[in-house]
Design an enzyme around this catalytic site. Structure first.
Site, PDB file in Angstrom:
ATOM      1  N   LYS A 183      25.443  59.993  60.966  1.00 37.30           N
ATOM      2  CA  LYS A 183      25.362  59.137  59.775  1.00 37.30           C
ATOM      3  C   LYS A 183      25.995  57.789  60.096  1.00 37.30           C
ATOM      4  CE  LYS A 183      27.886  58.231  56.189  1.00 37.30           C
ATOM      5  NZ  LYS A 183      27.635  56.786  55.983  1.00 37.30           N
ATOM      6  N   GLY A 213      23.291  56.205  54.499  1.00 37.69           N
ATOM      7  CA  GLY A 213      23.677  56.544  53.128  1.00 37.69           C
ATOM      8  C   GLY A 213      25.170  56.354  52.973  1.00 37.69           C
ATOM      9  N   GLY A 215      29.202  57.469  52.130  1.00 36.45           N
ATOM     10  CA  GLY A 215      30.063  58.555  52.580  1.00 36.45           C
ATOM     11  C   GLY A 215      29.970  59.758  51.652  1.00 36.45           C
ATOM     12  N   GLU A 217      27.629  60.544  49.348  1.00 34.98           N
ATOM     13  CA  GLU A 217      26.313  61.160  49.115  1.00 34.98           C
ATOM     14  C   GLU A 217      25.673  61.721  50.376  1.00 34.98           C
ATOM     15  OE1 GLU A 217      25.280  57.940  45.595  1.00 34.98           O
ATOM     16  OE2 GLU A 217      24.181  57.883  47.487  1.00 34.98           O
ATOM     17  N   GLY A 219      27.483  61.445  53.927  1.00 40.23           N
ATOM     18  CA  GLY A 219      28.472  61.898  54.907  1.00 40.23           C
ATOM     19  C   GLY A 219      29.061  63.248  54.523  1.00 40.23           C
ATOM     20  N   GLU A 257      38.796  60.306  65.349  1.00 37.31           N
ATOM     21  CA  GLU A 257      39.360  59.075  65.908  1.00 37.31           C
ATOM     22  C   GLU A 257      39.654  58.197  64.700  1.00 37.31           C
ATOM     23  OE1 GLU A 257      40.057  55.775  66.806  1.00 37.31           O
ATOM     24  OE2 GLU A 257      38.083  55.424  67.698  1.00 37.31           O
ATOM     25  N   CYS A 292      40.883  49.886  65.280  1.00 35.79           N
ATOM     26  CA  CYS A 292      41.915  50.915  65.162  1.00 35.79           C
ATOM     27  C   CYS A 292      42.971  50.731  66.250  1.00 35.79           C
ATOM     28  CB  CYS A 292      41.275  52.292  65.250  1.00 35.79           C
ATOM     29  SG  CYS A 292      40.054  52.410  66.537  1.00 35.79           S
ATOM     30  N   GLU A 394      47.971  50.476  57.955  1.00 32.21           N
ATOM     31  CA  GLU A 394      46.906  49.849  58.728  1.00 32.21           C
ATOM     32  C   GLU A 394      46.212  48.813  57.846  1.00 32.21           C
ATOM     33  OE1 GLU A 394      43.231  52.087  59.789  1.00 32.21           O
ATOM     34  OE2 GLU A 394      43.594  51.336  61.802  1.00 32.21           O
TER      35      GLU A 394
END
Ligand code: NAI
Ligand code: MG
Length: 499
Positions: A183, A213, A215, A217, A219, A257, A292, A394
């Site tokens: 995704k 799409g 997250g 709906e 993921g 990750e 990151c 972060e």
């Protein structure tokens, strides 16, 4: 309604890839893709949902038996063919990345596009490394292990380096014999869609499926699908925790990750040009620090604190911010309004903190060409403490926090005082000191005297809440995309008569 075209002029209509075909979502709903540099919608992709996930997982499941039975070296050869097919597409791909992510073409988007060819070539050469072991149990037993694929990998990727991070999952998963449903991030799906399209020309259908799409709906149902045998996620720590929970329901392995708040420790002997350039690279200022791995906590020795920062500020001043497609631009735009507002919120917090001293940057420009997009300026706050919000969370934006130190033990304690542990940087000409510090830091990747340098082949991943598992290397492929089967044969059974 004709789903084949977007009626709006200038807006390109894209489809996702399921079972070798370009398809719209079953609902017909779409997501608009906005260019962060001018806030204009320029494309749309399907808004995939649970039924589309179902279709994609079914396709990946059907293609698994044939794909996994292809000899590993032959699978590798197909990855090499993908690399060859991608090579001439690098420039159009770089433009797509620049447009959808807002990342500057010269400093970010083009190098990212080039990296995908390298990644396919690297993993394409590793087919014959999927070796097992034999276990020495004596003359009457033969015991050996096989490296077998899991089946269908469910992969979810973010928007900050969408193409590189996507390919870093596709290539090792496929080399190891898995099939994949990936995704894309809703903010930046176009580059990775283009890669998936090119893959279809070389791979059997259903081996690589690329769905688009949100997250929630798309993921979430992917992470919860019973047909997924392994989850691989790159993104935020809160969503990473949800993915791990979904995996725990079915006891399937996960690679995560996640975020970081990586320290950079500068010793007095590194008060030099190369270290300053290294700090800019480590902070990923030219990717708006949307990384990151960003070295976002700068621990500077007391002796050099002011002069180092003075030079750093003057170097940052020379970086050009603007249109990501302009070759002379160094820094592009923040991905979307949500991130832009979040970054602004941190800067406001810094400005309101009486103990924090703004050294450069500040709030984004409210007038002029830069106010037309989500442009932020490199910002540095000086503060004594490692304990305020800007030094702990972060930010994922160009906000660097500088902290003084003069005691080595204390600086190590501060550097390690974080729930994250992805990367760290050490700057010194004293190699013994540099290595001892590198070994004392709680981070999955420590660099001494360099800020960039992520290449396929190095095991990349986090300590603590920065993640679990490694993917970018041979070991990463073996650990994350294969499972070991042991076969033990008793050789002491009496032989059957020869006929
Ligand atoms: P996110 O973690 O929400 O998004 C990453 C991916 O996860 C996207 O494809 C998204 O659609 C998907 N996703 C979201 N919710 C999901 C769910 N419930 N189930 C399954 N998949 C889901 O990150 P977001 O909102 O784009 O950025 C927020 C923060 O996350 C950033 O400010 C940054 O701190 C961090 N981040 C870290 C990244 C990294 O490389 N480690 C990359 C992107 C963001
Ligand atoms: Mg966008």
């Amino acid at each position: 309604m004709d789903l084949s075209q977007d009626a709006r002029p200038g807006i390109t209509h894209h489809r996702m890839i399921i079972d070798g075909s370009a398809v719209d979502s079953i609902s017909g709903d779409r997501i608009n893709i906005e260019c962060p540099a001018n806030k204009q919608i320029f494309a749309s992709v399907p808004r995939g949902g649970i039924e589309d996930v179902e279709k994609a997982v079914t396709a990946a499941t059907s293609s698994f038996a044939a794909w996994s039975s292809i000899a590993p070296r032959e699978r590798g050869r197909l990855l090499l063919k993908i690399a060859d097919a991608l090579e001439p597409e690098m420039e159009p791909l770089a433009c797509i990345i620049a447009k959808e992510t807002g990342n500057a073409i010269r400093t970010q988007a083009r190098p990212e596009a080039m990296s995908v060819v390298e990644i396919f070539r690297y993993f394409g050469g590793l087919g014959s490394e999927l070796k097992g072991e034999t276990i020495p149990l004596g003359e009457t037993v033969l015991s050996y292990t096989r490296r077998e694929p899991f089946g269908v990998v469910g992969a979810i990727i973010p928007w900050n380096a969408p193409v590189m991070l996507g390919v870093l999952k596709i290539a090792p998963a496929l080399c190891a014999g898995n099939t994949i449903v990936m995704k894309a991030a809703e903010d930046a799906p176009l580059g990775i869609l283009k890669i998936a399209e090119i893959c279809q020309k070389i791979l059997p259908k259903g081996v690589v499926n690329l769905i688009t799409g949100t997250g929630a709906e798309c993921g979430k149902p992917l992470s919860e699908h019973s047909g997924i045998r392994k989850l691989s996620f790159t993104g935020s720590t809160p969503v990473g925790k949800m993915i791990m929970r979904a995996a725990s329901e079915r006891i399937i392995p996960v690679s995560l990750e996640l975020g970081g708040k990586s320290p950079s420790i500068v010793y007095p002997d590194a008060n030099e040009e190369w270290a300053i350039e290294g700090i800019i690279a480590a902070m990923r200022f030219t990717r708006q620090s949307q990384s990151c791995t960003a070295g976002s906590r700068l621990f500077l020795h007391n002796k050099i604190f002011d002069s180092f920062l003075e030079k750093l500020v003057s170097k940052l001043d020379k970086l050009k911010i603007g249109n990501p497609l302009d070759e002379t631009v160094d820094i592009g735009a923040i991905i979307n309004e949500k991130q832009f507002t979040k970054v602004q919120g941190y800067i406001e917090d810094g400005l309101n903190n009486p103990e924090a001293n703004l050294l450069c940057g500040g709030l984004p420009p409210k007038m002029g060409p830069l106010s037309e997009g989500y442009f932020a300026v490199p910002t540095i706050f000086e503060n004594k403490s490692n304990n305020w919000r800007l030094a702990r969370e972060e930010i994922f934006g160009p906000v660097l926090v500088a902290i003084r130190w003069d005691n080595e033990k204390e600086v190590l304690k501060m550097a390690n005082d974080s729930h994250y542990g992805l990367a760290a940087y050490v700057w010194t000409r004293d190699i013994t000191r540099g290595l001892n510090t590198a070994h004392a830091l709680e981070a999955g990747w420590v660099q001494v005297n360099q800020g960039l340098g992520q290449v396929p082949g190095h095991s990349y991943g986090g300590y603590k809440q920065s993640g679990i598992g490694r993917e970018f290397s041979l070991e990463g492929m073996l650990d994350s995309f294969t499972q070991r089967k042991n076969v033990t044969i008793n050789l002491a059974t009496p032989p059957s008569p020869l006929v």
